[in-house]
Design an enzyme around this catalytic site. Sequence first.
Site, PDB file in Angstrom:
ATOM      1  CG  ASP A   4      -2.248   0.651   0.975  1.00 45.84           C
ATOM      2  OD1 ASP A   4      -2.408   1.279  -0.087  1.00 45.84           O
ATOM      3  OD2 ASP A   4      -3.147   0.532   1.832  1.00 45.84           O
ATOM      4  CD  GLU A  56      -0.152   6.630  -2.871  1.00 47.41           C
ATOM      5  OE1 GLU A  56      -1.194   6.137  -3.301  1.00 47.41           O
ATOM      6  OE2 GLU A  56       0.398   6.254  -1.807  1.00 47.41           O
ATOM      7  CG  ASP A 106     -19.887   9.210 -10.532  1.00 45.25           C
ATOM      8  OD1 ASP A 106     -20.266   8.097 -10.949  1.00 45.25           O
ATOM      9  OD2 ASP A 106     -20.567   9.892  -9.746  1.00 45.25           O
TER      10      ASP A 106
END
Length: 222
Positions: A57, A60, A122
Amino acid sequence: HWAGGGGGGVLQPGQLRWWGTQPVRALDLTSDAAVEWFVGRLEALQQTVGLDGFKFDAGEPCFLPSGANTRRPLRYPGEYTQLWVNKVVSRFPLSEVRSATGTTGYGGLVRMGDRDTVWGVDNGLRSLIPTLLTSAVLGYPFTLPDMVGGNAYWGQFPDTELMVRWAQVSVLMPALQWSIPPWEVSPQAAEACAAAERMRQSVLLPRLPALAAAAATATLAS
């Protein structure tokens, strides 16, 4: 082994808030010693427990502590993600990441971002195929469509048709991830999802090794 910086309040330097266990620390990926320490712990766990691989995970740079201090300065924010994938994740042939910018040489699974349990384009069911195709064009052919039925955030939960249609779309993608048990949706969902899984086993899985090899060759050649 930790990226410094940040802190304040109840957080120590190098710590950050994360879902689940709080708080956590950010690994200094510019330090070879830190990388080898972390990979070594993962390899020991793998051998002790008998794991095939890992789901990785994060990765970033936006999650680094404010003003993070690394052994050497990052040349650009995305370098942190590239170090994560190339120096840590790639050490495990069976692996999955959710961020992989600039790492098209990585041969593991790249997961789509968390999907909402809704029908629409979306970030719902209708976004799966466009995201899969876009990822392949960008050089990431081994895309994991996140969990069947979505993440069920914010009180969402799939009804029978949404769960079944999600399964039918996902079973012909490179990888499949179940989290919401279909039988907790309805007996009809459990039966239809099992049928979709059988279709995957009979239609896709016999062809998957050749398709994966062709995709890997095309990605490396590009």
